[in-house]
Write an enzyme that holds these catalytic residues in place. Structure first.
Site, PDB file in Angstrom:
ATOM      1  N   GLU A  95      34.763  11.768  -3.019  1.00  0.00           N
ATOM      2  CA  GLU A  95      35.188  12.940  -3.781  1.00  0.00           C
ATOM      3  C   GLU A  95      36.443  13.617  -3.235  1.00  0.00           C
ATOM      4  OE1 GLU A  95      31.824  15.384  -5.331  1.00  0.00           O
ATOM      5  OE2 GLU A  95      30.599  14.104  -4.061  1.00  0.00           O
ATOM      6  N   THR A 107      41.856  10.013  -8.561  1.00  0.00           N
ATOM      7  CA  THR A 107      42.758  10.856  -9.356  1.00  0.00           C
ATOM      8  C   THR A 107      44.209  10.517  -9.049  1.00  0.00           C
ATOM      9  OG1 THR A 107      41.078  12.604  -9.234  1.00  0.00           O
ATOM     10  CG2 THR A 107      43.250  13.223 -10.063  1.00  0.00           C
ATOM     11  N   ARG A 114      35.201  12.718 -13.526  1.00  0.00           N
ATOM     12  CA  ARG A 114      34.947  11.859 -12.372  1.00  0.00           C
ATOM     13  C   ARG A 114      33.934  10.782 -12.721  1.00  0.00           C
ATOM     14  NH1 ARG A 114      31.484  11.454  -7.813  1.00  0.00           N
ATOM     15  NH2 ARG A 114      32.553  10.405  -6.112  1.00  0.00           N
ATOM     16  N   ASP A 150      41.893   0.730  -4.521  1.00  0.00           N
ATOM     17  CA  ASP A 150      41.140   1.990  -4.434  1.00  0.00           C
ATOM     18  C   ASP A 150      39.717   1.655  -4.011  1.00  0.00           C
ATOM     19  OD1 ASP A 150      40.106   4.550  -4.708  1.00  0.00           O
ATOM     20  OD2 ASP A 150      39.961   4.441  -6.892  1.00  0.00           O
ATOM     21  N   GLN A 210      32.180   6.940  -0.557  1.00  0.00           N
ATOM     22  CA  GLN A 210      30.892   7.347  -0.014  1.00  0.00           C
ATOM     23  C   GLN A 210      30.397   6.318   1.002  1.00  0.00           C
ATOM     24  OE1 GLN A 210      28.227   8.403  -3.233  1.00  0.00           O
ATOM     25  NE2 GLN A 210      29.204  10.393  -3.435  1.00  0.00           N
TER      26      GLN A 210
END
Length: 460
Positions: free
Chosen positions: A51, A56, A285, A307, A311
């Site tokens: 996160e 993005t 998201r 990418d 987590q």
């Protein structure tokens, strides 16, 4: 004369020396072409904790260099955002009760209208109001249960260690995270577990903070239209003071980062034929799992951007894309200094990012690799400083309470101090959802990486 040429050609074809020479020349030509291709190809690795905003950044690159998003993606984000918006407001109601924040919608005598809107919200079933197949099928359902079912929340709470993981001093060398092995993902859910989790993600009773038993939920549930649910969310968000108070303390629990944007725009997401805008997709998201690879042409250079899911359960997959990297772009959500990990709600997100950056920066895999550090989400960081002082979470911070510049400099210095090799680290302060500012930053980053690649290949 023709006969002599034929004999000469035949002799050449049978000459082992000439055959070897031709083969070597072909190999050398192939290697030369490969070197030329590598000089023009850039591999950028996007890393960071969960996160942080990595995906993005990738979305902004797609807008700049790949023509944006497909109609299929716009439809997918619409479904995901709609489900997340409903569940996010339910979370605010639940957390307000847990934190003893009085809700206007809990008082049917004084606020009958809000009370009825609350009933619509809490009895609505997000998964019955979307097309799960468009939202992402089983992958979406898996992520949904991990985020929202009480069973999943309790499981994470029980498994919380309170420790920042030692990632990876071992894992970067041994190719897997400690305790993880291929085919043994601790967060993976079976179809049965998904079904059970969705059953637990039912409705709340009117006065408590626990979920009703499924049979009671079935009796209480009603089929509300998307328009009714959207109106309920809009009215509760606009007029219930307790929900707003709870949102102001959302760093104390897990809440979708763009929840306020969802609530402000809820009525358009409720429209069945609505297609998401670029801004919606930047705010939305969808969890990154595994490694995604996206290619762009920037000038004469071909960029390949990797990418990686941030987590903990995803990090064991990183090792497979560490070789041949031109530069590492590490994204840090600087606004999360006062928040805990989704995976382990006893570990501060900033502490986890510090550990992760230190390990990657000083890894044998990146000895000669340039690092670019994005201090991301600076808009959120600036907005929360007054209500959430940095010193409460980082006691050695000496800056003023509401001084954004001092706070950013403090965290920047922490990360730069981790650099044992003393090679340059290029720092940018970013808001990844701001297309205008990101276009400037990403253009500068692309120029930097291309120059680094040319230097590495001996071209300059």
């Amino acid at each position: 004369m023709g006969c002599t040429l034929s004999v000469s050609t035949s002799q050449d074809e049978n000459d082992p020396f000439l055959q070897s020479k031709r083969a070597n020349a072909a190999i050398e030509q192939s290697l030369q072409l490969q070197r030329q291709k590598e000089r023009n190809e850039v591999k950028l690795l996007l890393l960071g904790a969960g996160e942080s905003g990595k995906s993005t950044v990738l979305k902004q690159l797609r807008l700049m260099h790949q023509g944006g998003f497909s109609d299929q993606e716009r439809c997918q984000y619409k479904q995901v955002i709609w489900a997340d918006a409903i569940q996010s407001l339910k979370i605010l109601v639940i957390q307000a009760r847990r934190m003893n924040i009085p809700l206007d919608c809990d008082d049917p005598q004084a606020n009958r209208t809000l009370f009825e809107y609350k009933r619509i919200l809490m009895r609505s079933r997000p998964l019955e109001l979307i097309d799960a197949s468009i939202a992402g099928g089983s992958g979406f359902l898996n992520d949904y249960v991990l985020k929202y079912s009480e069973r999943s929340e309790n499981k994470r709470r029980v498994q919380s260690t309170g420790r920042v993981e030692a990632f990876e001093r071992a894992s970067l060398n041994e190719h897997l995270l400690p305790g993880a092995s291929e085919g043994n993902d601790p967060d993976a859910l079976t179809i049965q577990e998904i079904s059970e989790g969705l059953a637990e993600a039912g409705t709340l009773n009117g006065g408590g903070s626990h979920f009703l038993q499924q049979q009671n939920a079935n009796l209480a549930a009603r089929n509300y239209s998307c328009e009714q649910v959207a109106e309920a969310i809009s009215q509760l968000w606009a007029h219930d003071r307790g929900i707003r108070q709870c949102y102001a303390r959302s760093n104390e629990f897990q809440l979708e980062g763009s929840a306020a944007y969802y609530f402000d725009n809820i009525k358009k997401f409720a429209q069945p034929d609505y297609i998401c805008s670029d801004e919606d997709i930047l705010k939305g998201r969808i969890k990154t799992t595994g490694i995604t690879e996206t290619s762009f042409n920037i000038g004469s250079s071909k960029f390949k951007v990797l990418d990686a899911g941030g987590q903990r359960s995803e990090r064991r997959k990183w090792i497979h894309c560490f070789q041949g990297i031109t530069a590492v772009l590490f994204v840090l959500a600087v606004s999360e200094y006062d928040q805990m990990l989704f995976e382990d709600d006893r570990v501060n997100r900033m502490h986890e990012s510090i550990m992760l950056f230190q390990t990657l920066l000083n890894s044998k895999w990146f000895v000669d690799t340039p690092f670019i550090l994005f201090l991301n989400k600076i808009d959120i960081f600036k907005a929360k400083l007054t209500s959430s002082p940095i010193r409460k979470y980082f006691p050695d911070y000496q800056g003023r309470v509401n001084d954004a510049e001092a706070g950013l400099a403090y965290f920047e210095n922490i990360f730069l101090s981790l650099n044992k090799s003393k090679r340059p680290i290029y720092v940018h302060r970013t808001c990844a959802t701001d297309t205008r500012s990101m276009k400037f930053v990403l253009t500068a980053v692309a120029d930097l990486i291309i120059n680094q690649n040319l230097k590495k290949s001996g071209m300059i």
